[in-house]
Design a protein around this motif. Structure first.
Motif, PDB file in Angstrom:
ATOM      1  N   TRP A 119     -68.163 -14.866  -1.863  1.00  0.00           N
ATOM      2  CA  TRP A 119     -68.395 -13.649  -2.644  1.00  0.00           C
ATOM      3  C   TRP A 119     -68.978 -14.077  -3.992  1.00  0.00           C
ATOM      4  O   TRP A 119     -68.467 -15.002  -4.634  1.00  0.00           O
ATOM      5  N   PHE A 120     -69.993 -13.363  -4.409  1.00  0.00           N
ATOM      6  CA  PHE A 120     -70.694 -13.678  -5.643  1.00  0.00           C
ATOM      7  C   PHE A 120     -70.934 -12.375  -6.408  1.00  0.00           C
ATOM      8  O   PHE A 120     -70.866 -11.286  -5.826  1.00  0.00           O
ATOM      9  N   LYS A 160     -77.353 -11.583 -16.561  1.00  0.00           N
ATOM     10  CA  LYS A 160     -76.563 -12.801 -16.380  1.00  0.00           C
ATOM     11  C   LYS A 160     -76.922 -13.484 -15.068  1.00  0.00           C
ATOM     12  O   LYS A 160     -77.473 -12.862 -14.164  1.00  0.00           O
ATOM     13  N   GLU A 161     -76.576 -14.768 -15.008  1.00  0.00           N
ATOM     14  CA  GLU A 161     -76.799 -15.517 -13.790  1.00  0.00           C
ATOM     15  C   GLU A 161     -75.793 -15.089 -12.713  1.00  0.00           C
ATOM     16  O   GLU A 161     -74.692 -14.629 -13.012  1.00  0.00           O
ATOM     17  N   ARG A 162     -76.202 -15.258 -11.463  1.00  0.00           N
ATOM     18  CA  ARG A 162     -75.273 -14.995 -10.368  1.00  0.00           C
ATOM     19  C   ARG A 162     -74.164 -16.043 -10.409  1.00  0.00           C
ATOM     20  O   ARG A 162     -74.449 -17.242 -10.600  1.00  0.00           O
ATOM     21  N   GLU A 163     -72.929 -15.617 -10.222  1.00  0.00           N
ATOM     22  CA  GLU A 163     -71.805 -16.536 -10.253  1.00  0.00           C
ATOM     23  C   GLU A 163     -70.952 -16.410  -9.003  1.00  0.00           C
ATOM     24  O   GLU A 163     -70.850 -15.333  -8.406  1.00  0.00           O
ATOM     25  N   GLY A 164     -70.357 -17.508  -8.629  1.00  0.00           N
ATOM     26  CA  GLY A 164     -69.454 -17.507  -7.491  1.00  0.00           C
ATOM     27  C   GLY A 164     -68.117 -16.915  -7.882  1.00  0.00           C
ATOM     28  O   GLY A 164     -67.580 -17.234  -8.943  1.00  0.00           O
ATOM     29  N   VAL A 165     -67.583 -16.064  -7.048  1.00  0.00           N
ATOM     30  CA  VAL A 165     -66.303 -15.402  -7.302  1.00  0.00           C
ATOM     31  C   VAL A 165     -65.207 -15.999  -6.426  1.00  0.00           C
ATOM     32  O   VAL A 165     -64.139 -16.370  -6.910  1.00  0.00           O
ATOM     33  N   ALA A 177     -59.695 -22.568   6.973  1.00  0.00           N
ATOM     34  CA  ALA A 177     -59.714 -21.217   6.384  1.00  0.00           C
ATOM     35  C   ALA A 177     -59.190 -21.232   4.952  1.00  0.00           C
ATOM     36  O   ALA A 177     -58.593 -20.258   4.497  1.00  0.00           O
ATOM     37  N   GLY A 178     -59.414 -22.344   4.274  1.00  0.00           N
ATOM     38  CA  GLY A 178     -58.977 -22.432   2.887  1.00  0.00           C
ATOM     39  C   GLY A 178     -59.784 -21.515   1.990  1.00  0.00           C
ATOM     40  O   GLY A 178     -60.877 -21.061   2.352  1.00  0.00           O
ATOM     41  N   THR A 179     -59.249 -21.234   0.823  1.00  0.00           N
ATOM     42  CA  THR A 179     -59.903 -20.330  -0.110  1.00  0.00           C
ATOM     43  C   THR A 179     -60.078 -20.977  -1.474  1.00  0.00           C
ATOM     44  O   THR A 179     -59.404 -21.963  -1.796  1.00  0.00           O
ATOM     45  N   ALA A 180     -60.983 -20.418  -2.236  1.00  0.00           N
ATOM     46  CA  ALA A 180     -61.198 -20.875  -3.604  1.00  0.00           C
ATOM     47  C   ALA A 180     -61.608 -19.685  -4.461  1.00  0.00           C
ATOM     48  O   ALA A 180     -62.172 -18.707  -3.943  1.00  0.00           O
ATOM     49  N   TYR A 181     -61.320 -19.801  -5.762  1.00  0.00           N
ATOM     50  CA  TYR A 181     -61.600 -18.702  -6.684  1.00  0.00           C
ATOM     51  C   TYR A 181     -62.142 -19.239  -7.992  1.00  0.00           C
ATOM     52  O   TYR A 181     -61.765 -20.317  -8.445  1.00  0.00           O
ATOM     53  N   ALA A 182     -63.001 -18.441  -8.606  1.00  0.00           N
ATOM     54  CA  ALA A 182     -63.421 -18.750  -9.963  1.00  0.00           C
ATOM     55  C   ALA A 182     -62.239 -18.541 -10.896  1.00  0.00           C
ATOM     56  O   ALA A 182     -61.363 -17.699 -10.645  1.00  0.00           O
ATOM     57  N   THR A 195     -70.549 -24.503   5.357  1.00  0.00           N
ATOM     58  CA  THR A 195     -70.137 -25.375   4.267  1.00  0.00           C
ATOM     59  C   THR A 195     -68.629 -25.320   4.144  1.00  0.00           C
ATOM     60  O   THR A 195     -67.979 -24.448   4.719  1.00  0.00           O
ATOM     61  N   ALA A 196     -68.100 -26.265   3.408  1.00  0.00           N
ATOM     62  CA  ALA A 196     -66.701 -26.168   3.042  1.00  0.00           C
ATOM     63  C   ALA A 196     -66.590 -25.147   1.912  1.00  0.00           C
ATOM     64  O   ALA A 196     -67.598 -24.615   1.430  1.00  0.00           O
ATOM     65  N   CYS A 197     -65.394 -24.893   1.514  1.00  0.00           N
ATOM     66  CA  CYS A 197     -65.155 -23.919   0.441  1.00  0.00           C
ATOM     67  C   CYS A 197     -64.335 -24.589  -0.636  1.00  0.00           C
ATOM     68  O   CYS A 197     -63.322 -25.203  -0.358  1.00  0.00           O
ATOM     69  N   GLY A 198     -64.795 -24.496  -1.857  1.00  0.00           N
ATOM     70  CA  GLY A 198     -64.073 -25.065  -2.981  1.00  0.00           C
ATOM     71  C   GLY A 198     -64.672 -24.545  -4.269  1.00  0.00           C
ATOM     72  O   GLY A 198     -65.744 -23.929  -4.277  1.00  0.00           O
ATOM     73  N   GLU A 199     -63.994 -24.790  -5.374  1.00  0.00           N
ATOM     74  CA  GLU A 199     -64.443 -24.248  -6.648  1.00  0.00           C
ATOM     75  C   GLU A 199     -65.803 -24.801  -7.046  1.00  0.00           C
ATOM     76  O   GLU A 199     -66.679 -24.058  -7.502  1.00  0.00           O
ATOM     77  N   GLN A 200     -66.000 -26.099  -6.869  1.00  0.00           N
ATOM     78  CA  GLN A 200     -67.285 -26.680  -7.235  1.00  0.00           C
ATOM     79  C   GLN A 200     -68.384 -26.231  -6.288  1.00  0.00           C
ATOM     80  O   GLN A 200     -69.534 -26.017  -6.697  1.00  0.00           O
ATOM     81  N   ILE A 201     -68.015 -26.087  -5.007  1.00  0.00           N
ATOM     82  CA  ILE A 201     -68.991 -25.615  -4.030  1.00  0.00           C
ATOM     83  C   ILE A 201     -69.434 -24.194  -4.366  1.00  0.00           C
ATOM     84  O   ILE A 201     -70.603 -23.845  -4.215  1.00  0.00           O
ATOM     85  N   LEU A 202     -68.504 -23.369  -4.843  1.00  0.00           N
ATOM     86  CA  LEU A 202     -68.856 -22.010  -5.260  1.00  0.00           C
ATOM     87  C   LEU A 202     -69.935 -22.035  -6.343  1.00  0.00           C
ATOM     88  O   LEU A 202     -70.884 -21.247  -6.303  1.00  0.00           O
ATOM     89  N   VAL A 203     -69.770 -22.899  -7.286  1.00  0.00           N
ATOM     90  CA  VAL A 203     -70.743 -22.987  -8.376  1.00  0.00           C
ATOM     91  C   VAL A 203     -72.110 -23.398  -7.840  1.00  0.00           C
ATOM     92  O   VAL A 203     -73.132 -22.787  -8.161  1.00  0.00           O
ATOM     93  N   LEU A 204     -72.123 -24.429  -7.000  1.00  0.00           N
ATOM     94  CA  LEU A 204     -73.388 -24.924  -6.451  1.00  0.00           C
ATOM     95  C   LEU A 204     -74.020 -23.894  -5.524  1.00  0.00           C
ATOM     96  O   LEU A 204     -75.249 -23.742  -5.496  1.00  0.00           O
ATOM     97  N   TRP A 205     -73.200 -23.218  -4.759  1.00  0.00           N
ATOM     98  CA  TRP A 205     -73.687 -22.207  -3.836  1.00  0.00           C
ATOM     99  C   TRP A 205     -74.373 -21.071  -4.598  1.00  0.00           C
ATOM    100  O   TRP A 205     -75.438 -20.605  -4.209  1.00  0.00           O
TER     101      TRP A 205
END
Length: 131
Positions: free
Chosen positions: A36-37, A43-48, A58-63, A103-113
């Motif tokens: 989710w973004f 503003k720039e698009r950001e990962g949520v 099925a792990g999760t990550a959040y901004a 892809t995997a899911c993680g906080e840093q991956i959200l940013v790169l995604w």
């Protein structure tokens, strides 16, 4: 045909809740991570948030800005991913998008995604938080 459709956006007051849906068709949702973004005007698009494929953990990550307020989950119908948004703030106002990627899911991956915009994306749903 691969399709992702966001719904559930709207206008709410600060402190209220919304539940966004990302409905998928044309592929097996369980095979992909779903992110989710959001993008606010100017503003720039950001990962949520993101959730890993069901075939992994099925792990999760959040901004950091939404931790403790937003929850991502997969629906039992295996075609929908939800984003439950509680205690909404005016700064949460944005167009919200969902996307899929292997892809995997993680906080840093959200940013790169968010920066790369890899994968397939929906058209977005507007969320406005205002009194």
């Amino acid at each position: 045909q691969v399709q992702l459709v966001e719904s559930g956006g709207g206008l709410v007051q600060p402190g209220e809740s919304l539940k966004l849906s990302c409905t998928a068709s044309g592929f097996t949702l369980d095979d992909y991570a779903i992110g989710w973004f959001r993008q606010a005007p100017g503003k720039e698009r950001e990962g949520v948030s993101c959730i890993s494929s069901s075939r992994s953990d099925a792990g999760t990550a959040y901004a950091d800005s939404v931790k403790g307020r937003f929850t991502v989950s997969r629906g039992n119908d295996k075609s929908t991913v939800y984003l439950q948004m509680n205690s909404l703030k005016p700064e949460d106002t944005a167009v919200y998008y969902c996307a899929r990627e292997r892809t995997a899911c993680g906080e840093q991956i959200l940013v790169l995604w968010a920066l790369s915009r890899l994968g397939d994306w929906g058209q977005g749903t507007q969320v406005t938080v205002s009194s």
